[in-house]
Design a protein around this motif. Structure first.
Motif, PDB file in Angstrom:
ATOM      1  N   ARG A   1     -19.434   9.497 -33.175  1.00 41.39           N
ATOM      2  CA  ARG A   1     -18.498   8.370 -33.201  1.00 41.39           C
ATOM      3  C   ARG A   1     -18.689   7.472 -31.980  1.00 41.39           C
ATOM      4  NH1 ARG A   1     -14.063   8.283 -36.605  1.00 41.39           N
ATOM      5  NH2 ARG A   1     -13.851  10.114 -37.948  1.00 41.39           N
ATOM      6  N   LEU A   2     -18.895   6.201 -32.232  1.00 41.60           N
ATOM      7  CA  LEU A   2     -19.060   5.251 -31.140  1.00 41.60           C
ATOM      8  C   LEU A   2     -17.778   5.086 -30.330  1.00 41.60           C
ATOM      9  CD1 LEU A   2     -21.088   2.463 -32.992  1.00 41.60           C
ATOM     10  CD2 LEU A   2     -21.918   3.874 -31.100  1.00 41.60           C
ATOM     11  N   GLY A   3     -16.644   4.987 -31.017  1.00 42.37           N
ATOM     12  CA  GLY A   3     -15.395   4.676 -30.345  1.00 42.37           C
ATOM     13  C   GLY A   3     -14.773   5.812 -29.574  1.00 42.37           C
ATOM     14  N   THR A   4     -15.200   7.040 -29.848  1.00 43.27           N
ATOM     15  CA  THR A   4     -14.619   8.193 -29.150  1.00 43.27           C
ATOM     16  C   THR A   4     -15.686   8.918 -28.333  1.00 43.27           C
ATOM     17  OG1 THR A   4     -14.890   9.547 -31.165  1.00 43.27           O
ATOM     18  CG2 THR A   4     -12.743   8.502 -30.782  1.00 43.27           C
ATOM     19  N   ASP A   5     -16.643   9.553 -29.001  1.00 41.69           N
ATOM     20  CA  ASP A   5     -17.677  10.337 -28.312  1.00 41.69           C
ATOM     21  C   ASP A   5     -18.514   9.484 -27.357  1.00 41.69           C
ATOM     22  OD1 ASP A   5     -17.098  12.723 -29.878  1.00 41.69           O
ATOM     23  OD2 ASP A   5     -18.103  11.710 -31.533  1.00 41.69           O
ATOM     24  N   ILE A   6     -19.094   8.440 -27.895  1.00 40.02           N
ATOM     25  CA  ILE A   6     -20.034   7.639 -27.105  1.00 40.02           C
ATOM     26  C   ILE A   6     -19.298   6.794 -26.063  1.00 40.02           C
ATOM     27  CG2 ILE A   6     -21.890   5.952 -27.201  1.00 40.02           C
ATOM     28  CD1 ILE A   6     -22.473   8.751 -28.480  1.00 40.02           C
ATOM     29  N   ARG A   7     -18.160   6.264 -26.430  1.00 40.55           N
ATOM     30  CA  ARG A   7     -17.380   5.492 -25.453  1.00 40.55           C
ATOM     31  C   ARG A   7     -16.986   6.369 -24.267  1.00 40.55           C
ATOM     32  NH1 ARG A   7     -14.830   0.725 -25.819  1.00 40.55           N
ATOM     33  NH2 ARG A   7     -14.954   0.697 -28.105  1.00 40.55           N
ATOM     34  N   MET A   8     -16.529   7.581 -24.535  1.00 44.07           N
ATOM     35  CA  MET A   8     -16.143   8.482 -23.455  1.00 44.07           C
ATOM     36  C   MET A   8     -17.333   8.793 -22.556  1.00 44.07           C
ATOM     37  SD  MET A   8     -14.343  12.264 -23.570  1.00 44.07           S
ATOM     38  CE  MET A   8     -15.835  13.163 -24.037  1.00 44.07           C
ATOM     39  N   GLY A   9     -18.468   9.105 -23.159  1.00 43.95           N
ATOM     40  CA  GLY A   9     -19.654   9.406 -22.375  1.00 43.95           C
ATOM     41  C   GLY A   9     -20.103   8.230 -21.528  1.00 43.95           C
ATOM     42  N   ASN A  10     -20.097   7.037 -22.117  1.00 45.65           N
ATOM     43  CA  ASN A  10     -20.509   5.840 -21.381  1.00 45.65           C
ATOM     44  C   ASN A  10     -19.578   5.562 -20.203  1.00 45.65           C
ATOM     45  OD1 ASN A  10     -22.602   5.467 -23.173  1.00 45.65           O
ATOM     46  ND2 ASN A  10     -21.620   3.816 -24.323  1.00 45.65           N
ATOM     47  N   GLN A  11     -18.290   5.687 -20.430  1.00 41.99           N
ATOM     48  CA  GLN A  11     -17.315   5.419 -19.377  1.00 41.99           C
ATOM     49  C   GLN A  11     -17.490   6.375 -18.200  1.00 41.99           C
ATOM     50  OE1 GLN A  11     -13.612   5.749 -21.519  1.00 41.99           O
ATOM     51  NE2 GLN A  11     -13.657   3.637 -22.224  1.00 41.99           N
ATOM     52  N   ALA A  12     -17.919   7.600 -18.508  1.00 43.37           N
ATOM     53  CA  ALA A  12     -18.048   8.618 -17.461  1.00 43.37           C
ATOM     54  C   ALA A  12     -19.410   8.603 -16.778  1.00 43.37           C
ATOM     55  CB  ALA A  12     -17.802  10.000 -18.058  1.00 43.37           C
ATOM     56  N   GLY A  13     -20.350   7.821 -17.298  1.00 43.77           N
ATOM     57  CA  GLY A  13     -21.694   7.806 -16.735  1.00 43.77           C
ATOM     58  C   GLY A  13     -22.558   8.949 -17.227  1.00 43.77           C
ATOM     59  N   MET A  14     -22.255   9.462 -18.425  1.00 49.53           N
ATOM     60  CA  MET A  14     -23.040  10.530 -19.024  1.00 49.53           C
ATOM     61  C   MET A  14     -24.173   9.941 -19.861  1.00 49.53           C
ATOM     62  SD  MET A  14     -19.694  12.666 -20.292  1.00 49.53           S
ATOM     63  CE  MET A  14     -20.538  14.073 -20.992  1.00 49.53           C
ATOM     64  N   GLU A  15     -25.184  10.738 -20.119  1.00 50.32           N
ATOM     65  CA  GLU A  15     -26.239  10.369 -21.057  1.00 50.32           C
ATOM     66  C   GLU A  15     -25.695  10.635 -22.456  1.00 50.32           C
ATOM     67  OE1 GLU A  15     -30.665   9.417 -21.057  1.00 50.32           O
ATOM     68  OE2 GLU A  15     -29.118   9.448 -19.518  1.00 50.32           O
ATOM     69  N   THR A  16     -25.736   9.627 -23.327  1.00 52.52           N
ATOM     70  CA  THR A  16     -25.104   9.760 -24.640  1.00 52.52           C
ATOM     71  C   THR A  16     -26.130   9.833 -25.762  1.00 52.52           C
ATOM     72  OG1 THR A  16     -24.845   7.345 -24.707  1.00 52.52           O
ATOM     73  CG2 THR A  16     -22.958   8.648 -23.942  1.00 52.52           C
ATOM     74  N   VAL A  17     -25.827  10.698 -26.740  1.00 56.63           N
ATOM     75  CA  VAL A  17     -26.691  10.898 -27.900  1.00 56.63           C
ATOM     76  C   VAL A  17     -25.864  10.727 -29.164  1.00 56.63           C
ATOM     77  CG1 VAL A  17     -28.271  12.458 -29.091  1.00 56.63           C
ATOM     78  CG2 VAL A  17     -28.067  12.558 -26.590  1.00 56.63           C
ATOM     79  N   LEU A  18     -26.253   9.801 -30.007  1.00 60.53           N
ATOM     80  CA  LEU A  18     -25.543   9.525 -31.263  1.00 60.53           C
ATOM     81  C   LEU A  18     -26.387   9.955 -32.456  1.00 60.53           C
ATOM     82  CD1 LEU A  18     -23.072   7.915 -32.659  1.00 60.53           C
ATOM     83  CD2 LEU A  18     -24.804   6.142 -32.987  1.00 60.53           C
ATOM     84  N   PRO A  19     -26.026  11.051 -33.139  1.00 60.55           N
ATOM     85  CA  PRO A  19     -26.714  11.406 -34.381  1.00 60.55           C
ATOM     86  C   PRO A  19     -26.137  10.617 -35.550  1.00 60.55           C
ATOM     87  CG  PRO A  19     -25.108  13.093 -33.828  1.00 60.55           C
ATOM     88  CD  PRO A  19     -25.043  12.074 -32.727  1.00 60.55           C
ATOM     89  N   LEU A  20     -26.994  10.139 -36.419  1.00 62.41           N
ATOM     90  CA  LEU A  20     -26.549   9.355 -37.572  1.00 62.41           C
ATOM     91  C   LEU A  20     -26.209  10.278 -38.745  1.00 62.41           C
ATOM     92  CD1 LEU A  20     -29.138   6.435 -37.342  1.00 62.41           C
ATOM     93  CD2 LEU A  20     -26.730   6.424 -36.612  1.00 62.41           C
TER      94      LEU A  20
END
Length: 263
Positions: free
Chosen positions: A210-229
């Motif tokens: 999820r972009l709005g929850t998983d990826i947004r949280m990771g980006n805000q924290a400075g984590m490396e983010t991985v989005l599986p389709l």
């Protein structure tokens, strides 16, 4: 980037409904074989950790209850630490009530006794519940929190409405917004996860659909983010969103290459 830990979403990332997502078990094993600590973090609060653990083990992914944080357990930990004396009016399923009570918190069905209203996915949500929430928030000045902001939840064959429907209805009639969101992308559940892992965000992978929850949280924290389709996000969604992932993968089998490049 050296990865020491990974936060992994469940619904849409590891499984959909009762079905394992293709190559998900392989992906989790790849992460663990690389010596990376894993923690499953789900916004879904309708079951207790033990049930999620049983499900993962049945799907071929080794798991113990300590390997999982749900938005329900995070809510119980947060409220017991910050507002332990307040009685809680619960808009949610039995698992959420059980987690709150297990943390020593009191729940109530009387809105006039409620010091906190917690909103979550509730399959029995109706007009009476909405009226009770209105009373608690406007007449009793209760704290308004929510387990998670998800609009929908992925299941076999599609999606079902999630907690956003309940939150939006309550905000609409009460004329006030949440005081605190607890689940992803909130910093509340993030800090709980990082503490459990003993990790700094710059050394932690965030893996979720999820972009709005998983990826947004990771980006805000400075984590490396991985989005599986494999879940709710499509390539069209990616093109239209202001949230982007560091890595977009077909499924979790592609984690091997990401980890190899990061180590």
């Amino acid at each position: 980037m050296t990865y020491t830990s990974a936060i992994i979403d469940l619904d849409g990332t590891v499984y959909r409904g009762d079905s394992l997502v293709e190559n998900a078990a392989e992906g989790v094993r790849t992460v663990r074989k690389a010596g990376i600590s894993t923690l499953f973090v789900t916004n879904k609060p309708i079951d207790r950790r033990e049930k999620y653990c049983e499900k993962l083990n049945a799907l071929g992914i080794d798991c113990s209850s300590d390997d999982i944080i749900t938005s329900a357990t995070a809510s119980a930990d947060y409220l017991s630490a910050q507002y332990p004396e307040r009685e809680i009016y619960v808009i949610g399923e039995d698992a959420l009530v059980a987690e709150l009570r297990a943390a020593g918190l009191k729940t109530t069905t009387d809105p006039e006794r409620a010091g906190t209203v917690i909103a979550s996915l509730d399959f029995g949500f109706d007009y009476q519940v909405l009226q009770d929430a209105l009373i608690a928030l406007t007449e009793n000045d209760a704290l308004f929190v929510a387990t998670n902001p998800d609009r929908t939840c992925p299941v076999d064959g599609g999606e079902i409405p999630d907690a956003a429907g309940m939150i939006g209805a309550i905000e609409g009639v009460a004329g006030q917004e949440l005081d605190q969101l607890i689940g992803k992308p909130s910093n509340v559940i993030l800090q709980m996860a990082l503490e459990r892992l003993g990790s700094e965000p710059e050394h932690c992978l965030m893996i979720g659909d999820r972009l709005g929850t998983d990826i947004r949280m990771g980006n805000q924290a400075g984590m490396e983010t991985v989005l599986p389709l494999t879940g709710v996000t499509s390539t069209a969604d990616l093109a239209e969103s202001d949230v982007g992932a560091d890595h977009v993968v077909t499924d979790l089998s592609e984690l091997a290459a990401i980890i190899e490049n990061g180590q």
